[in-house]
Enzyme design. Structure first.
Site, short mmCIF file in Angstrom:
data_model
loop_
_atom_site.label_atom_id
_atom_site.label_comp_id
_atom_site.label_asym_id
_atom_site.label_seq_id
_atom_site.Cartn_x
_atom_site.Cartn_y
_atom_site.Cartn_z
N LYS A 1 23.72 20.63 50.05
CA LYS A 1 23.38 19.40 50.78
C LYS A 1 22.26 18.70 50.03
O LYS A 1 21.46 19.37 49.36
CB LYS A 1 22.91 19.75 52.20
CG LYS A 1 23.06 18.60 53.18
CD LYS A 1 24.47 18.48 53.70
CE LYS A 1 24.68 17.26 54.55
NZ LYS A 1 26.02 17.24 55.16
N ASP B 1 27.06 11.07 53.35
CA ASP B 1 26.69 11.61 54.65
C ASP B 1 25.97 10.48 55.39
O ASP B 1 26.22 9.32 55.08
CB ASP B 1 25.78 12.85 54.46
CG ASP B 1 25.73 13.75 55.68
OD1 ASP B 1 26.64 14.55 55.87
OD2 ASP B 1 24.78 13.63 56.47
#
Ligand code: NAD
Length: 428
Positions: free
Chosen positions: A107, A147
């Site tokens: 991430k 995202d």
């Protein structure tokens, strides 16, 4: 993002510890899996439109890559923290493992608010982020994606910068690109459709005919809309949907006992998933408080908006008619509510299984880019159905065998798969 008093990383580690105990994992494997393998924290200097240089803080965390290159999005958010990125990278490892795709978890993020950045400044930030991690990412190392507050344009700038540095074409290094520029058909539908592929199998297991079922949905954004579309195609009836009313700063729900129409509702919904109340009323929808989506006398609940919506407080409002909850959103159910749902005998299809359609399709995008050959939408969605269905039965079978909830079974499968990959590689 940081929410006051809540630390996502601590929660992710506690979840892991609980399952590690159940699986009787040995100490070294626990040590390896409860923290990320690599963390990159860096500064990104950006020349702003006013000529001054502003330094942004960026991250890329690679939790585990024993099963394949890391995979996970990049968030742009003013409240981004290293701990949130670490937690999300860990959850990505479990999501990829339960979906059984050959990828690990990663991430990334930048502490910034894109609302206050011009297009040129955003482009500079994207290119700056890539310059800091170019040597640590790649289609065989770590594959980022969009995202919160990042989109296809950001991904394309990042790809372009990466290719400038490497001196070649590497479309498989990043996913979420526009269709025609390396993006995959079917990605828009993937998460919502994925939810319904697993719902279809859950209904089958419980001996319920989709045509005789009803559902209530929280949210009317990307995940909710495509979930409703496919569920309706299977013959199901959605009698209530909710959304966020930006002006009034509260949620609102829309009811129609003979079933909502996607064609109608889409025509009066903006790009943020907000339904026009005046037009909905003219179309015969009844408006009720947003929180009431959960109180409906239906067979299925689909929380597809945000985290923390089925809580110790709201769980008691769930009607006895409800048999299945499909978690389209990330983290909609608190642990306290989870225990209640288990007592009530409701089947909960946990978020990292139910919404894994998104990352599975991103994996397909990467595969198509690597071979430079793109599939039709039917082919993408057919492959997605196969993957989601197989993942669902892996979890269901273990849940029955070990007499544990679907959530625990999903965690047990993913953690065992990653632990086994580490063991086979000789890491532990
Ligand atoms: P989105 O921004 O497209 O839609 C969000 C919807 O939720 C909007 O209709 C908004 O009005 C509504 N909403 C917001 N607050 C609400 C409230 N309090 N009550 C009722 N409705 C409310 O978002 P999305 O992409 O559909 O994502 C929804 C959830 O699914 C998020 O938790 C996200 O992390 C998760 N998710 C999304 C994907 C994906 O591919 N889009 C993949 C995995 C997980």
């Amino acid at each position: 993002m940081a929410t006051k008093g809540f630390n996502a990383y601590k929660m992710a580690q506690e979840q892991f510890d609980r399952i590690a105990e159940k699986l009787e994992l040995e100490e070294a494997t626990r040590d390896l899996l409860r923290t990320p393998m690599r963390e990159h924290h860096f500064s990104i200097p950006v020349k702003m439109d006013d000529g001054k240089v502003k330094v942004f803080r960026g991250f890329r965390v690679q939790h585990n890559d024993a099963r394949g290159p890391c995979k996970g999005g990049i968030r742009f958010h003013p409240q981004e923290t290293a701990d949130t990125v670490k937690a999300l990278s860990m959850w990505m490892t479990w999501k990829c493992a339960v979906a059984n795709i050959p990828l690990g978890g990663g991430k990334g993020g930048v502490i910034c608010d894109p609302h206050h950045l011009s297009q040129r400044e955003q482009e500079a930030l994207c290119r700056g982020w890539i310059r800091q991690v170019a040597k640590d990412i790649g289609h065989v190392q770590d594959v980022p994606a969009p995202d919160v507050m990042t989109n296809a344009q950001h991904m394309l700038w990042m790809l372009d910068e990466f290719e400038n540095i490497k001196g070649g074409k590497y479309p498989g290094v990043i996913t979420g690109k526009p269709v025609g520029m390396g993006g995959s058909l079917g990605r828009t539908e993937a998460t919502g459709y994925g939810c319904v592929f697993v719902l279809r199998e859950a209904l089958n297991d419980l001996g319920m005919n989709p045509e005789e079922t009803t559902a209530s949905v929280q949210g009317f954004g990307n995940v909710a809309q495509y979930a409703i579309e496919l569920y309706t195609q299977l013959g199901g009836k959605v009698v209530c949907v909710s959304c966020w009313d930006q002006k009034a700063s509260k949620a609102i729900a829309f009811k129609k006992s003979d079933g909502v129409s996607m064609t109608e509702l889409r025509s009066i919904t903006d790009r943020f998933g907000e339904i026009d109340q005046k037009k909905a009323k003219e179309m015969g929808y009844e408006m009720i408080p947003g929180e009431d989506w959960i109180k409906q006398d239906v067979d299925i609940l689909i929380p597809a908006a945000l985290e923390n919506s089925i809580t110790g407080e709201t769980v008691s409002q769930i009607k006895p008619s409800v048999k299945i909850i499909v978690e389209g959103a990330n983290g909609p159910t608190t642990p306290e509510a989870d225990r209640e749902l288990e007592k009530k005998g409701i089947m909960v299809i946990p978020d990292f299984l139910a919404n894994a359609g998104g990352v599975t399709c991103s994996y397909f995008e990467q595969v198509q880019c690597n071979m430079n050959y793109f599939w039709t939408k039917e082919e993408v969605l057919g492959k997605l159905d196969d993957k989601m269905t197989a993942a669902f039965y892996d979890v269901l079978d273990l849940s029955k065998k070990r007499k544990v909830s679907m959530r625990d079974a999903a965690y047990m499968i993913s953690i065992s798969r990653v632990a086994e990959a580490c063991r086979l590689r000789g890491w532990v």
